[in-house]
Write an enzyme that holds these catalytic residues in place. Sequence first.
Site, PDB file in Angstrom:
ATOM      1  N   ASP A 193      54.670  53.019  36.235  1.00 46.60           N
ATOM      2  CA  ASP A 193      54.152  51.975  37.122  1.00 46.60           C
ATOM      3  C   ASP A 193      55.118  51.853  38.310  1.00 46.60           C
ATOM      4  O   ASP A 193      55.083  52.660  39.227  1.00 46.60           O
ATOM      5  CB  ASP A 193      54.041  50.693  36.275  1.00 46.60           C
ATOM      6  CG  ASP A 193      53.442  49.506  37.000  1.00 46.60           C
ATOM      7  OD1 ASP A 193      52.861  49.679  38.072  1.00 46.60           O
ATOM      8  OD2 ASP A 193      53.560  48.384  36.481  1.00 46.60           O
TER       9      ASP A 193
ATOM     10  N   LYS B  34      50.753  55.448  38.346  1.00 46.47           N
ATOM     11  CA  LYS B  34      50.174  54.596  39.399  1.00 46.47           C
ATOM     12  C   LYS B  34      50.950  54.843  40.693  1.00 46.47           C
ATOM     13  O   LYS B  34      51.964  54.176  40.942  1.00 46.47           O
ATOM     14  CB  LYS B  34      50.311  53.123  39.022  1.00 46.47           C
ATOM     15  CG  LYS B  34      49.547  52.692  37.786  1.00 46.47           C
ATOM     16  CD  LYS B  34      49.760  51.194  37.562  1.00 46.47           C
ATOM     17  CE  LYS B  34      49.148  50.712  36.288  1.00 46.47           C
ATOM     18  NZ  LYS B  34      49.502  49.307  35.978  1.00 46.47           N
TER      19      LYS B  34
ATOM     20  N   ARG C 193      46.078  49.407  21.608  1.00 45.94           N
ATOM     21  CA  ARG C 193      46.693  50.747  21.575  1.00 45.94           C
ATOM     22  C   ARG C 193      45.779  51.762  20.897  1.00 45.94           C
ATOM     23  O   ARG C 193      45.855  52.955  21.164  1.00 45.94           O
ATOM     24  CB  ARG C 193      48.030  50.715  20.817  1.00 45.94           C
ATOM     25  CG  ARG C 193      49.110  49.884  21.469  1.00 45.94           C
ATOM     26  CD  ARG C 193      50.449  50.136  20.769  1.00 45.94           C
ATOM     27  NE  ARG C 193      51.445  49.127  21.093  1.00 45.94           N
ATOM     28  CZ  ARG C 193      52.192  49.117  22.197  1.00 45.94           C
ATOM     29  NH1 ARG C 193      52.054  50.055  23.095  1.00 45.94           N
ATOM     30  NH2 ARG C 193      53.080  48.167  22.391  1.00 45.94           N
TER      31      ARG C 193
HETATM   32  P1  5GP Z   1      57.586  50.621  35.027  1.00 46.77           P
HETATM   33  O1  5GP Z   1      58.994  50.518  34.524  1.00 46.77           O
HETATM   34  O2  5GP Z   1      57.217  52.019  35.525  1.00 46.77           O
HETATM   35  O3  5GP Z   1      57.242  49.566  36.033  1.00 46.77           O
HETATM   36  O4  5GP Z   1      56.642  50.291  33.823  1.00 46.77           O
HETATM   37  C1  5GP Z   1      56.538  51.149  32.757  1.00 46.77           C
HETATM   38  C2  5GP Z   1      56.116  50.423  31.508  1.00 46.77           C
HETATM   39  O5  5GP Z   1      55.370  49.244  31.831  1.00 46.77           O
HETATM   40  C3  5GP Z   1      55.192  51.293  30.690  1.00 46.77           C
HETATM   41  O6  5GP Z   1      55.920  52.074  29.768  1.00 46.77           O
HETATM   42  C4  5GP Z   1      54.302  50.278  30.026  1.00 46.77           C
HETATM   43  O7  5GP Z   1      54.887  49.807  28.847  1.00 46.77           O
HETATM   44  C5  5GP Z   1      54.241  49.132  31.015  1.00 46.77           C
HETATM   45  N1  5GP Z   1      53.049  49.187  31.864  1.00 46.77           N
HETATM   46  C6  5GP Z   1      52.996  49.432  33.198  1.00 46.77           C
HETATM   47  N2  5GP Z   1      51.734  49.404  33.652  1.00 46.77           N
HETATM   48  C7  5GP Z   1      50.962  49.133  32.570  1.00 46.77           C
HETATM   49  C8  5GP Z   1      49.540  48.999  32.385  1.00 46.77           C
HETATM   50  O8  5GP Z   1      48.703  49.127  33.297  1.00 46.77           O
HETATM   51  N3  5GP Z   1      49.141  48.740  31.123  1.00 46.77           N
HETATM   52  C9  5GP Z   1      49.985  48.598  30.084  1.00 46.77           C
HETATM   53  N4  5GP Z   1      49.452  48.332  28.893  1.00 46.77           N
HETATM   54  N5  5GP Z   1      51.320  48.723  30.211  1.00 46.77           N
HETATM   55  C10 5GP Z   1      51.788  48.996  31.445  1.00 46.77           C
END
Ligand code: 5GP
Length: 179
Positions: A106, A134, A168
């Site tokens: 994300d 994303k 999940r």
């Molecule tokens: P980041 O550190 O890249 O912002 O977020 C990564 C983590 O956030 C992922 O491993 C996941 O656990 C959670 N996450 C980010 N976007 C989503 C989403 O759209 N759905 C879900 N269920 N988890 C997300």
Amino acid sequence: MSRVRLHDKEFEPYISERDVAAAIDKVAADLNRDFAGKRPVLIGVLNGAFFFAAELVKRLTIECEVTFVKVASYHGTRSSGKVSDLIGLSERIEGRHVIVLEDIVDTGGTVRHIMDALRDHHPASVRIAALLFKPEAYKQDIRIDHVALEIPNAFVVGSGLDHDGLGRNLPGIYTITAS
Ligand code: 5GP
């Protein structure tokens, strides 16, 4: 596939189980090509990557090892922006080719943290493979080497991804509805 309710939120079908499988086929083919003879260590990031890891490794024909680590949890529908230490990295990865398996990238905070933590272990190389990415939300300059599916900046569940513990187990990917 039909709409599902998880806790207080409703989700609609977004990517079919079949399309998810086809996207993982492609990542597996790339890894089979790139890592032949290199015996990589695949490191799945729990909890979400259990699904991607299982689906991916059963498609790998190369010699490989598989292990899992855990980082901070994700609360609700927004990234907390905070991550803790890597928990459970017991394998010796010094001099090894590492492939990090993420359920979803994300903002990239988790990837940044993992890369920083892995560097201390002196692997020969590190690549990142993500089931979902994303691009609009991504804030890091670290390359995500293998992306199964790119998605817009919306909250999704299914194929290992949860909303507060639920979802999940859903096959395919579901996206949150506007309601
Ligand atoms: P980041 O550190 O890249 O912002 O977020 C990564 C983590 O956030 C992922 O491993 C996941 O656990 C959670 N996450 C980010 N976007 C989503 C989403 O759209 N759905 C879900 N269920 N988890 C997300």
